[in-house]
Every structure is written in structure tokens, then in C-alpha cells.
Design a protein around this motif. Structure first.
Motif, PDB file in Angstrom:
ATOM      1  N   GLU A  17       0.750  -1.225   0.130  1.00 34.41           N
ATOM      2  CA  GLU A  17      -0.006   0.162  -0.012  1.00 34.41           C
ATOM      3  C   GLU A  17       0.712   1.296   0.160  1.00 34.41           C
ATOM      4  N   VAL A  18       1.906   1.436   0.657  1.00 34.28           N
ATOM      5  CA  VAL A  18       2.693   2.596   1.107  1.00 34.28           C
ATOM      6  C   VAL A  18       3.189   2.502  -0.378  1.00 34.28           C
ATOM      7  N   LEU A  19       4.141   1.593  -0.862  1.00 34.20           N
ATOM      8  CA  LEU A  19       4.943   1.639  -2.100  1.00 34.20           C
ATOM      9  C   LEU A  19       4.158   2.310  -3.190  1.00 34.20           C
ATOM     10  N   THR A  20       2.835   1.540  -3.204  1.00 33.38           N
ATOM     11  CA  THR A  20       2.134   2.022  -4.398  1.00 33.38           C
ATOM     12  C   THR A  20       1.600   3.336  -4.304  1.00 33.38           C
ATOM     13  N   TRP A  21       1.404   4.038  -3.132  1.00 31.72           N
ATOM     14  CA  TRP A  21       1.148   5.355  -2.803  1.00 31.72           C
ATOM     15  C   TRP A  21       2.395   6.294  -3.677  1.00 31.72           C
ATOM     16  N   TYR A  22       3.443   5.964  -3.009  1.00 32.05           N
ATOM     17  CA  TYR A  22       4.710   6.666  -3.418  1.00 32.05           C
ATOM     18  C   TYR A  22       4.832   6.535  -5.074  1.00 32.05           C
ATOM     19  N   LEU A  23       4.742   5.426  -5.464  1.00 35.24           N
ATOM     20  CA  LEU A  23       5.172   5.339  -6.983  1.00 35.24           C
ATOM     21  C   LEU A  23       4.086   5.960  -7.590  1.00 35.24           C
ATOM     22  N   ARG A  24       2.764   6.055  -7.308  1.00 38.41           N
ATOM     23  CA  ARG A  24       1.766   6.493  -7.825  1.00 38.41           C
ATOM     24  C   ARG A  24       1.845   8.129  -7.991  1.00 38.41           C
ATOM     25  N   GLU A  25       2.399   8.666  -6.706  1.00 42.53           N
ATOM     26  CA  GLU A  25       2.791  10.016  -6.644  1.00 42.53           C
ATOM     27  C   GLU A  25       3.723  10.572  -7.709  1.00 42.53           C
ATOM     28  N   ALA A  26       4.706   9.516  -7.931  1.00 43.48           N
ATOM     29  CA  ALA A  26       5.723   9.774  -9.080  1.00 43.48           C
ATOM     30  C   ALA A  26       5.194   9.524 -10.457  1.00 43.48           C
ATOM     31  N   ASP A  27       3.807   9.338 -10.584  1.00 40.75           N
ATOM     32  CA  ASP A  27       3.334   9.296 -11.792  1.00 40.75           C
ATOM     33  C   ASP A  27       3.323   7.786 -12.481  1.00 40.75           C
ATOM     34  N   TRP A  28       3.733   6.937 -11.730  1.00 39.05           N
ATOM     35  CA  TRP A  28       4.043   5.784 -12.257  1.00 39.05           C
ATOM     36  C   TRP A  28       2.617   4.545 -12.177  1.00 39.05           C
ATOM     37  N   GLU A  29       2.623   3.768 -13.190  1.00 39.31           N
ATOM     38  CA  GLU A  29       1.610   2.941 -13.149  1.00 39.31           C
ATOM     39  C   GLU A  29       2.075   1.658 -12.276  1.00 39.31           C
ATOM     40  N   VAL A  30       1.128   1.091 -11.494  1.00 40.58           N
ATOM     41  CA  VAL A  30       1.621   0.075 -10.621  1.00 40.58           C
ATOM     42  C   VAL A  30       0.813  -1.172 -10.583  1.00 40.58           C
ATOM     43  N   PHE A  31       1.530  -2.353 -10.593  1.00 39.39           N
ATOM     44  CA  PHE A  31       0.843  -3.489 -10.591  1.00 39.39           C
ATOM     45  C   PHE A  31       1.370  -4.281  -9.378  1.00 39.39           C
ATOM     46  N   THR A  32       0.362  -5.197  -8.850  1.00 37.57           N
ATOM     47  CA  THR A  32       0.819  -5.750  -7.548  1.00 37.57           C
ATOM     48  C   THR A  32       0.452  -7.276  -7.654  1.00 37.57           C
ATOM     49  N   ALA A  33       1.504  -8.111  -7.088  1.00 40.44           N
ATOM     50  CA  ALA A  33       0.869  -9.395  -7.004  1.00 40.44           C
ATOM     51  C   ALA A  33       1.522  -9.744  -5.462  1.00 40.44           C
ATOM     52  N   SER A  34       0.713 -10.880  -4.785  1.00 40.66           N
ATOM     53  CA  SER A  34       1.144 -11.077  -3.287  1.00 40.66           C
ATOM     54  C   SER A  34       1.696 -12.363  -3.088  1.00 40.66           C
TER      55      SER A  34
END
Ligand code: CA
Length: 229
Positions: A17-34
Motif C-alpha cells: 500500500e505504501v509503496l504503491t502510494w509513493y510510486l503513483r505520486e511519482a506518476d508511475w503505473e503500478v501492478f501488484t502481486a502477493s
């Protein structure tokens, strides 16, 4: 910098959650897998520009995921290591990771490191990805040569440009206009000539030009490169 696409493979939801937030702030598209398996599948499907990979994953562990990713691609990989021990870092790097961050980490640092990896990847890409290899087909973008089933194919410079463009992003449909724009400078072409070049290319590289294996028509759009069968 163009928007980058980043895959995070990590089972701890709050970290994701935290990394996604920061990466999206940087305007990046984020995909996640657990977990490792779905991470590998998503990496193959989305072909991200960079991967953040936790080494401690349920199922297939992070080191194994890293090794398998490395066998298939040169995508920059940043590993997250839980322990402060040297072993994890060294194993991660030996498995093909480009960099590592030890938990607990600052998300800003992770973002900065991924940015650095992307910059490095962009600079080295022309050197490392000159040759595009597919089953039965090899395109050497430095030597301007194409071989079909191990035998050289004689392409015109324009045919080569069109093929190299489409094959640089397998599965992505290119419109005729985009093809014209991207290969312009070689010689003037219009939409109809794109079709002609594709027809000639098919005759030269397809085992059966009437049932293309590589160069496919995308109705209403244009063409795409994709290996079928
Ligand atoms: Ca984990």
C-alpha cells in the motif's frame, strides 16, 4: 520522464500500500502481486519497466522468482530483504537482482533507487537489446539483419524498419499512422504503402503468408507482431 510501469511482488499488504502510494505520486503505473507465482505471471503479461521484489514470499520464494525473471528478461529488479544479514543481499544479487533495500526502508529511498535503475536500464538498452529473438525469427537491430529459421532474409530498409518497430513490442497494435510516423525519415510512405510493406514482409518471413505466424492484421487499427504457434 515518461510514465514507467512498475510491478511490486510482496505479500505484506501495508508495504504494498505504501509503496504503491509513493510510486503513483511519482506518476508511475503500478501492478501488484502477493505471491511468487502470480508475480511471475504478471511480469510476463505486463512486461513492466521495473520490478520491486520481496525475498520473503509465500510459495515460490523471492530468490527463485528473481532467478526465473532473469532467465527471461533484463528488467531491472530491486529486491527487498527482511534481514540485515549479508547473505540475503548477496543471494539476491547473485540471483540477478540489480539492487536491494533492507527492511525497514524509507519509501522515498525505494522510489529513488527504482528511478536510478530505470535510468541505467534506458542507457544500456540499445546495447543489450539489439537482437530480438523469437521462435524461428531473429532481428538484429545493430547489424540490420533478419534471419528466418536460421537463414538470412533479404529485406528492404523500409521493411526492416517496419518489422523492427512492430517486433519491439510484441502484442501491441500499431496503427498505420503510428507506423508511418515512427519509421518516417527513411522514406515517405502513406497508409497504403504500409499495407504493401506488410504484404512483402509476410512473403519474406512468414512460413505461410496467408496464415501469418508473426505479422497480424488488427482490424480497424493496423498491425501487430505476435508469435502464434
Ligand atoms: Ca514478504
Amino acid at each position: 520522464m515518461a510514465t514507467a510501469r512498475v510491478l511490486i511482488i510482496e505479500d505484506e499488504a501495508h508495504i504494498v500500500e505504501v509503496l504503491t502510494w509513493y510510486l503513483r505520486e511519482a506518476d508511475w503505473e503500478v501492478f501488484t502481486a502477493s505471491d511468487g507465482e502470480s508475480g511471475l505471471a504478471l511480469a510476463r503479461l505486463e512486461e513492466p519497466d521495473a520490478i520491486i521484489l520481496d525475498l520473503m514470499l509465500p510459495g515460490l520464494d523471492g530468490l527463485e522468482v528473481c532467478r526465473r525473471l532473469r532467465q527471461e528478461s533484463r528488467v531491472p529488479i530491486l529486491v527487498l530483504t527482511a534481514r540485515d544479514g549479508e547473505t540475503d543481499k548477496i543471494q539476491g544479487l547473485e540471483a540477478g537482482a540489480d539492487d536491494y533495500v533492507t527492511k525497514p526502508f524509507s519509501s522515498r529511498e525505494v522510489v529513488a533507487r527504482v528511478k536510478a535503475l530505470l535510468r541505467r536500464a534506458r542507457y544500456t538498452e540499445p546495447l543489450t537489446r539489439n537482437v530480438l529473438s523469437f521462435p524461428g525469427l531473429e532481428i538484429d537491430r545493430a547489424a540490420y539483419t533478419v534471419s528466418v529459421a536460421g537463414r538470412p532474409a533479404r529485406l528492404t530498409p523500409m521493411e526492416f524498419q517496419v518489422l523492427a518497430l512492430l517486433a519491439s513490442q510484441p502484442g501491441r497494435a500499431f496503427s498505420r499512422d503510428e507506423i508511418i510516423t515512427r519509421v518516417s525519415g527513411v522514406e515517405y510512405i502513406d497508409a497504403r504503402t504500409v499495407d504493401v510493406h506488410i504484404r512483402h514482409l509476410r512473403a519474406k518471413i512468414e512460413p505461410d503468408p496467408s496464415r501469418p505466424r508473426y505479422l497480424h492484421t488488427v482490424w480497424g487499427v493496423g498491425y501487430k507482431f505476435e508469435v502464434v504457434g
